[in-house]
Design a protein around this motif. Structure first.
Motif, PDB file in Angstrom:
ATOM      1  N   TYR A  25       0.841  -1.193   0.000  1.00 20.99           N
ATOM      2  CA  TYR A  25       0.000   0.000   0.000  1.00 20.99           C
ATOM      3  C   TYR A  25       0.879   1.246   0.000  1.00 20.99           C
ATOM      4  O   TYR A  25       1.714   1.430   0.885  1.00 20.99           O
ATOM      5  N   ASP A  26       0.711   2.080  -1.008  1.00 15.81           N
ATOM      6  CA  ASP A  26       1.544   3.267  -1.122  1.00 15.81           C
ATOM      7  C   ASP A  26       1.008   4.444  -0.320  1.00 15.81           C
ATOM      8  O   ASP A  26       1.755   5.352   0.032  1.00 15.81           O
ATOM      9  N   GLY A  27      -0.295   4.450  -0.051  1.00 17.65           N
ATOM     10  CA  GLY A  27      -0.875   5.536   0.705  1.00 17.65           C
ATOM     11  C   GLY A  27      -0.978   6.815  -0.101  1.00 17.65           C
ATOM     12  O   GLY A  27      -0.600   6.886  -1.267  1.00 17.65           O
ATOM     13  N   LYS A  28      -1.502   7.852   0.507  1.00 15.11           N
ATOM     14  CA  LYS A  28      -1.638   9.145  -0.154  1.00 15.11           C
ATOM     15  C   LYS A  28      -0.260   9.780  -0.306  1.00 15.11           C
ATOM     16  O   LYS A  28       0.519   9.817   0.647  1.00 15.11           O
ATOM     17  N   PRO A  29       0.069  10.275  -1.525  1.00  9.78           N
ATOM     18  CA  PRO A  29       1.397  10.870  -1.739  1.00  9.78           C
ATOM     19  C   PRO A  29       1.687  11.993  -0.759  1.00  9.78           C
ATOM     20  O   PRO A  29       0.851  12.854  -0.500  1.00  9.78           O
ATOM     21  N   GLY A  30       2.890  11.976  -0.225  1.00  9.97           N
ATOM     22  CA  GLY A  30       3.327  13.022   0.675  1.00  9.97           C
ATOM     23  C   GLY A  30       3.900  14.193  -0.106  1.00  9.97           C
ATOM     24  O   GLY A  30       3.918  14.197  -1.341  1.00  9.97           O
ATOM     25  N   PRO A  31       4.373  15.218   0.593  1.00  5.79           N
ATOM     26  CA  PRO A  31       4.959  16.382  -0.088  1.00  5.79           C
ATOM     27  C   PRO A  31       6.207  15.981  -0.872  1.00  5.79           C
ATOM     28  O   PRO A  31       6.914  15.040  -0.499  1.00  5.79           O
ATOM     29  N   LEU A  32       6.453  16.704  -1.944  1.00 11.03           N
ATOM     30  CA  LEU A  32       7.631  16.422  -2.758  1.00 11.03           C
ATOM     31  C   LEU A  32       8.901  16.738  -1.973  1.00 11.03           C
ATOM     32  O   LEU A  32       8.905  17.596  -1.075  1.00 11.03           O
ATOM     33  N   PRO A  33       9.991  16.048  -2.308  1.00 13.58           N
ATOM     34  CA  PRO A  33      11.275  16.390  -1.673  1.00 13.58           C
ATOM     35  C   PRO A  33      11.673  17.829  -2.006  1.00 13.58           C
ATOM     36  O   PRO A  33      11.164  18.424  -2.957  1.00 13.58           O
ATOM     37  N   ASP A  56      11.347  23.169 -12.819  1.00  7.37           N
ATOM     38  CA  ASP A  56       9.942  23.113 -12.414  1.00  7.37           C
ATOM     39  C   ASP A  56       9.646  21.718 -11.870  1.00  7.37           C
ATOM     40  O   ASP A  56      10.463  20.791 -11.987  1.00  7.37           O
ATOM     41  N   GLN A  57       8.468  21.579 -11.274  1.00 10.95           N
ATOM     42  CA  GLN A  57       7.955  20.292 -10.806  1.00 10.95           C
ATOM     43  C   GLN A  57       6.535  20.180 -11.349  1.00 10.95           C
ATOM     44  O   GLN A  57       5.614  20.774 -10.810  1.00 10.95           O
ATOM     45  N   VAL A  58       6.373  19.434 -12.438  1.00  6.55           N
ATOM     46  CA  VAL A  58       5.107  19.380 -13.171  1.00  6.55           C
ATOM     47  C   VAL A  58       4.376  18.084 -12.816  1.00  6.55           C
ATOM     48  O   VAL A  58       4.841  16.991 -13.145  1.00  6.55           O
ATOM     49  N   LYS A  59       3.226  18.235 -12.167  1.00  3.39           N
ATOM     50  CA  LYS A  59       2.463  17.058 -11.754  1.00  3.39           C
ATOM     51  C   LYS A  59       1.727  16.463 -12.957  1.00  3.39           C
ATOM     52  O   LYS A  59       0.946  17.138 -13.623  1.00  3.39           O
ATOM     53  N   LEU A  60       1.982  15.187 -13.257  1.00  2.00           N
ATOM     54  CA  LEU A  60       1.266  14.471 -14.302  1.00  2.00           C
ATOM     55  C   LEU A  60       0.039  13.777 -13.718  1.00  2.00           C
ATOM     56  O   LEU A  60      -1.057  13.842 -14.274  1.00  2.00           O
ATOM     57  N   VAL A  65       5.440  12.822 -11.232  1.00  2.00           N
ATOM     58  CA  VAL A  65       5.849  14.212 -11.421  1.00  2.00           C
ATOM     59  C   VAL A  65       6.995  14.280 -12.429  1.00  2.00           C
ATOM     60  O   VAL A  65       7.927  13.471 -12.392  1.00  2.00           O
ATOM     61  N   PHE A  66       6.904  15.248 -13.321  1.00  2.00           N
ATOM     62  CA  PHE A  66       7.923  15.508 -14.338  1.00  2.00           C
ATOM     63  C   PHE A  66       8.839  16.621 -13.842  1.00  2.00           C
ATOM     64  O   PHE A  66       8.370  17.677 -13.413  1.00  2.00           O
ATOM     65  N   ILE A  67      10.161  16.375 -13.894  1.00  2.00           N
ATOM     66  CA  ILE A  67      11.145  17.344 -13.416  1.00  2.00           C
ATOM     67  C   ILE A  67      12.064  17.765 -14.561  1.00  2.00           C
ATOM     68  O   ILE A  67      13.015  17.053 -14.908  1.00  2.00           O
ATOM     69  N   PRO A  68      11.809  18.918 -15.205  1.00  2.00           N
ATOM     70  CA  PRO A  68      12.772  19.440 -16.178  1.00  2.00           C
ATOM     71  C   PRO A  68      13.932  20.094 -15.425  1.00  2.00           C
ATOM     72  O   PRO A  68      13.714  20.830 -14.462  1.00  2.00           O
ATOM     73  N   PHE A  69      15.159  19.828 -15.852  1.00  2.00           N
ATOM     74  CA  PHE A  69      16.312  20.383 -15.144  1.00  2.00           C
ATOM     75  C   PHE A  69      17.436  20.702 -16.130  1.00  2.00           C
ATOM     76  O   PHE A  69      17.394  20.327 -17.309  1.00  2.00           O
ATOM     77  N   VAL A  70      18.439  21.418 -15.633  1.00  2.00           N
ATOM     78  CA  VAL A  70      19.623  21.762 -16.427  1.00  2.00           C
ATOM     79  C   VAL A  70      20.852  21.240 -15.691  1.00  2.00           C
ATOM     80  O   VAL A  70      20.967  21.400 -14.467  1.00  2.00           O
ATOM     81  N   SER A  71      21.764  20.623 -16.443  1.00  3.67           N
ATOM     82  CA  SER A  71      22.981  20.086 -15.836  1.00  3.67           C
ATOM     83  C   SER A  71      24.053  21.162 -15.736  1.00  3.67           C
ATOM     84  O   SER A  71      23.913  22.273 -16.275  1.00  3.67           O
ATOM     85  N   ASN A  72      25.135  20.849 -15.075  1.00  7.33           N
ATOM     86  CA  ASN A  72      26.252  21.779 -14.969  1.00  7.33           C
ATOM     87  C   ASN A  72      26.878  22.080 -16.324  1.00  7.33           C
ATOM     88  O   ASN A  72      27.544  23.101 -16.500  1.00  7.33           O
ATOM     89  N   GLN A  73      26.673  21.181 -17.293  1.00  5.11           N
ATOM     90  CA  GLN A  73      27.198  21.377 -18.647  1.00  5.11           C
ATOM     91  C   GLN A  73      26.196  22.090 -19.554  1.00  5.11           C
ATOM     92  O   GLN A  73      26.447  22.274 -20.743  1.00  5.11           O
ATOM     93  N   GLY A  74      25.057  22.471 -18.995  1.00  2.27           N
ATOM     94  CA  GLY A  74      24.059  23.182 -19.783  1.00  2.27           C
ATOM     95  C   GLY A  74      23.128  22.272 -20.556  1.00  2.27           C
ATOM     96  O   GLY A  74      22.351  22.741 -21.395  1.00  2.27           O
ATOM     97  N   ILE A  75      23.177  20.961 -20.314  1.00 10.10           N
ATOM     98  CA  ILE A  75      22.264  20.027 -20.971  1.00 10.10           C
ATOM     99  C   ILE A  75      20.904  20.094 -20.287  1.00 10.10           C
ATOM    100  O   ILE A  75      20.816  20.109 -19.053  1.00 10.10           O
ATOM    101  N   HIS A  76      19.857  20.142 -21.081  1.00 13.95           N
ATOM    102  CA  HIS A  76      18.493  20.218 -20.553  1.00 13.95           C
ATOM    103  C   HIS A  76      17.924  18.803 -20.465  1.00 13.95           C
ATOM    104  O   HIS A  76      17.561  18.193 -21.477  1.00 13.95           O
TER     105      HIS A  76
END
Length: 247
Positions: A25-33, A56-60, A65-76
Motif C-alpha cells: 500500500y503506497d498511501g496518499k502521496p506526501g509532499p515532494l522532496p 519546475d515540478q510538473v504534476k502528471l 511528477v515531471f522534473i525538467p532540469f539543467v545540468s552543470n554542462q548546460g544540458i536540458h
C-alpha cells in the motif's frame, strides 16, 4: 484444542494479510522532496545527469511528477518521480534533449503525456506533433481491405513553452480508442467479417514530431537513452512524411 489451533491459524492469516497490505500500500502521496534533495536523487540515479538547476515540478498524476532540469554542462534533461512504497523516488532520467511520451495509464490513450525540455541553443521555434495512421490496403483470406490514413496535428510554441508536459489531445485519445476497439469487433456475419478484417490489419498508428527551427538553423546532435515500459519514443518526421504539410 482444535478451536485453539483454528484461532492460531486465523491470527497468522490476518497477520500475513496486514504485512502484505503495508508492504504494497503506497498511501496518499506526501509532499515532494526539496529541490536540493531532488537534485541529489537525480544524480544518484544517473551519475551522467550532473543536475544543477531544477526548472519546475510538473504534476502528471497524483503519483507521478515531471522534473525538467539543467545540468552543470548546460544540458536540458528530464527526470521523473513516482510515489511508490510510501516515498518519492526517481524512476527515469533522460539527457537526450528530445521530446518523448510518458505513459501514466497503459489502459487509456488519454494517460499519455508528451514531455520536453528544450535547449535554447537549438534555436527551436515550434514543435509540430502528429498522430499518424498510415494508409493500408490489400487482400487477405480472400477479403479486400482498406485502412484510411489519419493525420492529426497539434502545435507547441517552444519559445513560449521551452519545457512542458502536454496530455494527448482528446481527439487523439478518441481515435486511438476507436482504432483499438475496431480491431476487436466480433465477426458474426459476412459484413461484420469484412469490417472486422479491414481493421484487424496492422494500422501503423504512431506519434511523431517535426521540429521547426528559427531561420532554418540546424538542429544539434543528441545522445540516446534506454527507456522502459512507461516511455514511448517519438519519431522525428520530415515534410515529405506528411500530407498537406504547413508551409
Amino acid at each position: 484444542m482444535r478451536g485453539r489451533r483454528l484461532l492460531v491459524v486465523v491470527i497468522l492469516i490476518i497477520a500475513a494479510a496486514v504485512i502484505v497490505f503495508f508492504r504494497t500500500y503506497d498511501g496518499k502521496p506526501g509532499p515532494l522532496p526539496s529541490v536540493d534533495d531532488i537534485i541529489t536523487e537525480l544524480n544518484e540515479y544517473d551519475s551522467e545527469a550532473d543536475a544543477a538547476v531544477v526548472l519546475d515540478q510538473v504534476k502528471l498524476t497524483e503519483q507521478q511528477v515531471f522534473i525538467p532540469f539543467v545540468s552543470n554542462q548546460g544540458i536540458h534533461g528530464m527526470g521523473f518521480l513516482t510515489w511508490e512504497k510510501r516515498k518519492w523516488s526517481v524512476v527515469r532520467v533522460d539527457m537526450s534533449e528530445r521530446p518523448e511520451v510518458r505513459v501514466t495509464d497503459h489502459s487509456d490513450p488519454a494517460g499519455r503525456y508528451i514531455v520536453w525540455n528544450n535547449n535554447p541553443l537549438e534555436k527551436l521555434q515550434e514543435f509540430r506533433f502528429y498522430l499518424i495512421r498510415d494508409r493500408n490496403a490489400g487482400m487477405s483470406s480472400g477479403i479486400y481491405y482498406y485502412v484510411p490514413r489519419v493525420q492529426m496535428e497539434t502545435l507547441v510554441n517552444v519559445t513560449e513553452h521551452p519545457y512542458g508536459a502536454m496530455p494527448y489531445p482528446e481527439e487523439w485519445a478518441g481515435i486511438m480508442r476507436e482504432d483499438n476497439k475496431l480491431g476487436k469487433v466480433p465477426a458474426s456475419n459476412i459484413m461484420d467479417k469484412i469490417f472486422s478484417h479491414t481493421y484487424s490489419q496492422p494500422s501503423s498508428m504512431y506519434v511523431g514530431y517535426l521540429p521547426v527551427y528559427a531561420n532554418g538553423a540546424p538542429g544539434l546532435g543528441s545522445s540516446s537513452k534506454s527507456g522502459g515500459e512507461d516511455t514511448e519514443y517519438l519519431m522525428i518526421m520530415n515534410e515529405k512524411d506528411l500530407e498537406n504539410p504547413q508551409k
